[in-house]
Design a protein around this motif. Structure first.
Motif, mmCIF file in Angstrom:
data_model
loop_
_atom_site.group_PDB
_atom_site.id
_atom_site.type_symbol
_atom_site.label_atom_id
_atom_site.label_comp_id
_atom_site.label_asym_id
_atom_site.label_seq_id
_atom_site.Cartn_x
_atom_site.Cartn_y
_atom_site.Cartn_z
ATOM 1 N N LEU A 79 5.619 -4.185 2.089
ATOM 2 C CA LEU A 79 5.802 -5.593 1.729
ATOM 3 C C LEU A 79 4.667 -6.452 2.270
ATOM 4 C CD1 LEU A 79 9.640 -6.121 2.006
ATOM 5 C CD2 LEU A 79 8.239 -5.847 -0.029
ATOM 6 N N ALA A 80 4.201 -6.136 3.470
ATOM 7 C CA ALA A 80 3.102 -6.931 4.021
ATOM 8 C C ALA A 80 1.816 -6.683 3.234
ATOM 9 C CB ALA A 80 2.901 -6.607 5.497
ATOM 10 N N ALA A 81 1.524 -5.425 2.935
ATOM 11 C CA ALA A 81 0.309 -5.128 2.179
ATOM 12 C C ALA A 81 0.420 -5.670 0.756
ATOM 13 C CB ALA A 81 0.043 -3.626 2.158
ATOM 14 N N ALA A 82 1.600 -5.523 0.166
ATOM 15 C CA ALA A 82 1.794 -6.090 -1.168
ATOM 16 C C ALA A 82 1.720 -7.612 -1.082
ATOM 17 C CB ALA A 82 3.128 -5.651 -1.754
ATOM 18 N N CYS B 21 -9.762 1.677 -7.530
ATOM 19 C CA CYS B 21 -9.234 0.998 -6.344
ATOM 20 C C CYS B 21 -8.310 1.901 -5.542
ATOM 21 C CB CYS B 21 -8.485 -0.263 -6.745
ATOM 22 S SG CYS B 21 -9.559 -1.487 -7.486
ATOM 23 N N PHE B 22 -7.596 2.750 -6.258
ATOM 24 C CA PHE B 22 -6.631 3.608 -5.574
ATOM 25 C C PHE B 22 -7.258 4.413 -4.423
ATOM 26 C CE2 PHE B 22 -4.030 7.360 -5.012
ATOM 27 C CZ PHE B 22 -2.764 6.814 -4.923
ATOM 28 N N PRO B 23 -8.341 5.162 -4.681
ATOM 29 C CA PRO B 23 -8.954 5.923 -3.575
ATOM 30 C C PRO B 23 -9.482 5.018 -2.458
ATOM 31 C CG PRO B 23 -9.851 6.616 -5.692
ATOM 32 C CD PRO B 23 -9.028 5.418 -5.964
ATOM 33 N N VAL B 24 -9.938 3.820 -2.831
ATOM 34 C CA VAL B 24 -10.448 2.914 -1.800
ATOM 35 C C VAL B 24 -9.308 2.479 -0.884
ATOM 36 C CG1 VAL B 24 -11.616 0.723 -1.325
ATOM 37 C CG2 VAL B 24 -12.298 2.074 -3.313
ATOM 38 N N MET B 25 -8.157 2.175 -1.483
ATOM 39 C CA MET B 25 -7.041 1.743 -0.649
ATOM 40 C C MET B 25 -6.553 2.880 0.265
ATOM 41 S SD MET B 25 -3.398 -0.120 -1.481
ATOM 42 C CE MET B 25 -4.101 -1.528 -2.271
ATOM 43 N N VAL C 64 2.119 -0.202 -3.239
ATOM 44 C CA VAL C 64 1.409 -1.480 -3.130
ATOM 45 C C VAL C 64 0.672 -1.795 -4.434
ATOM 46 C CG1 VAL C 64 -0.412 -2.729 -1.917
ATOM 47 C CG2 VAL C 64 1.179 -1.307 -0.623
ATOM 48 N N THR C 65 0.039 -0.772 -5.010
ATOM 49 C CA THR C 65 -0.709 -0.998 -6.251
ATOM 50 C C THR C 65 0.226 -1.401 -7.392
ATOM 51 O OG1 THR C 65 -2.272 0.681 -5.528
ATOM 52 C CG2 THR C 65 -2.407 0.025 -7.829
ATOM 53 N N LEU C 66 1.340 -0.678 -7.516
ATOM 54 C CA LEU C 66 2.271 -1.014 -8.595
ATOM 55 C C LEU C 66 2.831 -2.422 -8.425
ATOM 56 C CD1 LEU C 66 4.323 2.276 -9.115
ATOM 57 C CD2 LEU C 66 2.635 1.242 -10.647
ATOM 58 N N ILE D 263 3.083 -7.571 -10.610
ATOM 59 C CA ILE D 263 3.256 -9.032 -10.520
ATOM 60 C C ILE D 263 2.196 -9.759 -11.336
ATOM 61 C CG2 ILE D 263 3.314 -11.025 -8.979
ATOM 62 C CD1 ILE D 263 5.444 -9.666 -7.755
ATOM 63 N N ALA D 264 0.962 -9.269 -11.300
ATOM 64 C CA ALA D 264 -0.083 -9.903 -12.115
ATOM 65 C C ALA D 264 0.312 -9.811 -13.587
ATOM 66 C CB ALA D 264 -1.429 -9.236 -11.879
#
Ligand code: TYR
Length: 461
Positions: free
Chosen positions: A24-27, A63-67, A255-257, A262-263
């Motif tokens: 939740l914090a990262a999201a 972005c996924f691998p970067v995160m 977090v990505t989902l 939301i966007a």
């Protein structure tokens, strides 16, 4: 483990209490003005649905691998964005963290101003003053109002950060994020019932690839990094508060989902509203920073004074909430650095940093109509319009994030080595050793991400 927690407490570091707290914090960091304010107007500037598609591909592929890498570096070292590289024994690479701190200061300086607008709009809507939409230009140039809200917003941010990780950041996110989702779904359901709603939905969802060009691709790439809070050590910092029990890969997926979801929903809610307010003519909608601030109030007005005022206030409160969990993460990057490396107490470090960043934000505050010089600050080479100071900073920050992302994966792939990265990921992920994800991550940090990010960076900057 217990000893480690104790050590962390003594070092003035906290921890997220569980996986949900971290997610939740990262999201909360990821979901913000970037999703609800910026994403729709980037979609508009990028020509609609084609932009959305490219954006989604970037989020999951690049972005996924970067995160994953950022979380792993943070959790491995339990350090801030600069200290993490030192702790791994590659202090030269801490330049990534230093650049991240600068990027955080730059972003927060203007982001806080826009967050202040959202807060101000909350009060306007609550009083039924819908005309602010039509007077958006004069609203933002009136710095005696926007200045006060900017002060309030920075103070709120500092308050949460000074309380530390679990009592401040995590607790705030646990209340704010679920509320946000409920609010967006409610508004979405309503907006789809309006006349011309489907025109907006089509504009948003049916790609016209003729619109696709380098600008669209660059915009989507920059938006994906900004929106996921990547490339500047925010996620390294948050990862440093994540427990070893947790699964980094599935946390990243969540977090990505969350962020992308939301966007996506924000766009799905907004374009029908825009179509409604333009009577279905999508050819010249007002884009840019004013898109939601100008378009929405008249929509709320059309609902009648009572309901419109409630829903309008609700929406801008939502936007302020979303912004707050992001400003908190932006401030946390420099603050955790100062607390860890300079042994200054958290409240003091927070107060000083927030004050400095507020001052750095003054040009952005006056650069929206009040000061001629900052309002048309630069003219990009080849740009038709003079670009204000805020947009200039936004572009600068985006470039720093992309460069940061490129350096982080390159560091992980070639310096720290993928074996070490994989070792950290495997903690908390049973079966990682023989999984396909592992193959993908190894390939991504060595080839896919460095190559694509490198090429795209040069092409789009
Ligand atoms: N991701 C946030 C948003 O979309 C903004 C942000 C950017 C927050 C970078 C933190 C960060 O490090 O609104």
């Amino acid at each position: 483990l217990r000893q480690r927690t104790k050590q962390q407490k003594m070092a003035g570091r906290g921890n997220f209490s569980n996986r949900l707290g971290f997610i939740l914090a990262a999201a909360g960091s990821a979901v913000g003005l970037g999703n609800i304010w910026k994403f729709p107007f980037e979609v508009e500037a990028g020509g609609g649905a084609a932009f959305v598609l490219i954006y989604l591909i970037f989020c999951f592929l690049l972005c996924f691998p970067v995160m994953v890498t950022e979380i792993a570096i943070g959790r491995k070292t339990n350090k801030n964005a600069v200290g993490a590289f030192n702790a791994l024994g590659y202090s030269k690479w801490n330049i990534i963290g230093k650049m991240g701190i600068v990027a955080g200061v730059v972003i927060l300086s203007f982001y806080n101003v826009v967050a202040g607008w959202a807060l101000g709009y909350f009060f306007e809507m609550a009083q039924g003053n819908f005309s602010v939409g039509k007077e958006f230009g004069s609203y933002v140039s009136n710095i005696s109002t926007t200045g006060i809200y900017a002060v309030i917003f920075m103070a709120l941010t500092a308050f949460v950060v000074s309380r530390g990780v679990s009592a401040g950041i995590e607790k705030g996110a646990k209340i704010l994020m679920p509320t946000l989702i409920v609010m967006i779904l409610g508004l979405l359901a309503y907006s789809l019932t309006l006349p011309n709603a489907m025109t907006g939905v089509k504009y948003y969802l049916i790609p016209e690839f003729g619109e696709l060009n380098l600008k669209t691709i660059g915009g989507a790439l920059r938006q994906s990094f900004f929106s996921l809070s990547l490339g500047m050590g925010t996620i390294i910092t948050y990862g440093s508060y994540l427990s070893k029990k947790e699964n980094i890969i599935s946390s990243t997926v969540s977090v990505t989902l969350f962020d992308v979801g939301i966007a996506f929903l924000a766009g799905l809610m907004l374009f029908p509203l825009v179509a409604y307010s333009t009577g279905g003519d999508m050819s010249n909608i007002q884009g840019g920073a004013g898109l939601i601030f100008a378009a929405l109030p008249s929509v709320f007005e059309s609902l009648g004074a009572g309901l419109g005022s409630i829903l309008g206030a609700f929406f801008f409160l939502l936007l302020s909430f979303a912004a707050l969990t992001s400003t908190v993460s932006l401030l946390e990057v420099p603050v955790s650095y100062v607390v860890d490396e300079h042994k200054i107490s958290r409240p003091k470090a927070t107060a000083i940093t927030a004050g400095v960043i507020f001052i750095a934000g003054l040009p952005s505050l006056v650069g929206n109509g009040y000061s001629e010089m900052f309002t048309s600050f630069v003219t990009y080479i080849g740009a038709e319009k003079p670009v204000g100071f805020m947009d200039f900073l936004g572009h600068l920050a985006d470039c720093m994030l992309l460069l940061g992302g490129f350096l982080i994966v390159t560091f992980a792939g070639y310096v720290w080595k993928k074996e070490n990265l994989n070792e950290e990921i495997a903690i908390g992920y049973e079966g990682y050793e023989n999984s396909r994800v592992k193959i993908f991550i190894g390939f991504a940090v060595r080839y896919l991400c460095p190559a694509l990010l490198g090429i795209l960076f040069v092409m789009v900057v």
